[in-house]
Write an enzyme that holds these catalytic residues in place. Sequence first.
Site, PDB file in Angstrom:
ATOM      1  N   LEU A  44       9.400   0.274  13.084  1.00 36.29           N
ATOM      2  CA  LEU A  44       8.543  -0.569  12.253  1.00 36.29           C
ATOM      3  C   LEU A  44       7.127  -0.028  12.371  1.00 36.29           C
ATOM      4  O   LEU A  44       6.840   0.761  13.269  1.00 36.29           O
ATOM      5  CB  LEU A  44       8.590  -2.022  12.733  1.00 36.29           C
ATOM      6  CG  LEU A  44       9.942  -2.719  12.553  1.00 36.29           C
ATOM      7  CD1 LEU A  44       9.948  -4.055  13.266  1.00 36.29           C
ATOM      8  CD2 LEU A  44      10.253  -2.903  11.071  1.00 36.29           C
ATOM      9  N   SER A  45       6.220  -0.461  11.492  1.00 39.17           N
ATOM     10  CA  SER A  45       4.873   0.102  11.559  1.00 39.17           C
ATOM     11  C   SER A  45       4.246  -0.143  12.925  1.00 39.17           C
ATOM     12  O   SER A  45       3.490   0.679  13.414  1.00 39.17           O
ATOM     13  CB  SER A  45       3.987  -0.445  10.443  1.00 39.17           C
ATOM     14  OG  SER A  45       3.845  -1.843  10.550  1.00 39.17           O
ATOM     15  N   GLU A  46       4.568  -1.295  13.562  1.00 38.75           N
ATOM     16  CA  GLU A  46       4.062  -1.538  14.918  1.00 38.75           C
ATOM     17  C   GLU A  46       5.111  -2.223  15.781  1.00 38.75           C
ATOM     18  O   GLU A  46       5.868  -3.074  15.303  1.00 38.75           O
ATOM     19  CB  GLU A  46       2.827  -2.462  14.909  1.00 38.75           C
ATOM     20  CG  GLU A  46       1.709  -2.012  14.022  1.00 38.75           C
ATOM     21  CD  GLU A  46       0.955  -0.816  14.519  1.00 38.75           C
ATOM     22  OE1 GLU A  46       1.077  -0.489  15.716  1.00 38.75           O
ATOM     23  OE2 GLU A  46       0.233  -0.199  13.716  1.00 38.75           O
ATOM     24  N   THR A  47       5.108  -1.864  17.057  1.00 41.82           N
ATOM     25  CA  THR A  47       5.813  -2.631  18.077  1.00 41.82           C
ATOM     26  C   THR A  47       4.769  -3.057  19.101  1.00 41.82           C
ATOM     27  O   THR A  47       3.992  -2.232  19.585  1.00 41.82           O
ATOM     28  CB  THR A  47       6.917  -1.793  18.755  1.00 41.82           C
ATOM     29  OG1 THR A  47       7.893  -1.441  17.768  1.00 41.82           O
ATOM     30  CG2 THR A  47       7.598  -2.563  19.870  1.00 41.82           C
TER      31      THR A  47
END
Length: 288
Positions: A44-47
């Site tokens: 995902l774009s961020e974790t």
Amino acid sequence: MQIPIFTVDAFTNRPFSGNPAAVCLLENDLDEDLHQKIATEMNLSETAFIRKLHPGDDFTKSSCFGLRWFTPASEVPLCGHATLAAAAVLFHVQKNTNSVLTFMTLSGELKARQVEGHIVLDLPLYFTYPQVLQEVEELIKAAVGDMVVQDLRYSPDTKKLLVRLSDAYERSVLEELQVSAQSFLSAEKTGKVKGLILTLKGNSSGKHKGHDFYSRYFSPWYGVLEDPVTGSAHAVLSSYWSEQLGKKEMLAFQCSRRGGELKISLRNDGRVDIAGQIAVVLKGNLTF
């Protein structure tokens, strides 16, 4: 080893819209290389990784935690939507009893609180400065082709380039613009741009009235071709549009395919409150 993990859609109240972030709750310290491996796995774009700062801390009772953010490619210094997602996991899943949560991050202390069905993030406000077109002409051509650019700004603190399209354009033009963000990497020769914001003044009439400004955000330098809804970009957009519109309270919409809405309030202490809703869509455990 098992780590509780959640997927939260941020800046939306509907599942499968807004911006998804993975959130990990770390009971114990994690080997440094595993942060990146997990973020790459989640893709995902961020974790976001929430960690306890002291041995006796508790995810339900404590009010201060460490927080880090990783894209599939690298660690980043600030991520708004994953902070919103992290606060949502603590408030809604862990039933944290505090009215305000504080996160210790690479961008200093960030606070989150609940207000009327929204989570409000207290973020740094980043200013922009006029940018000479010649330096970034190739990058802008790669992004918007021959479209008319009304203003060009640069935020040195965040390395974000803000490109304001002409007020003559409608929101649909920004939404339908085909952008090949991968081409930005070779077009950007200065080495100083790590994120590109396209923005457009809101329309006070028509079916989308009510939004003060629109945006899209691209960061292939961090392995994110287009980010659906970006809190950190709005920490830059807020200062720009507040100055342009003469307003401290604004409603913004990020025009990605998933889309998301952000409520903005400039504070008197030189920071900005950015509020959004969330939907928790996945709860589970990482096992390795």
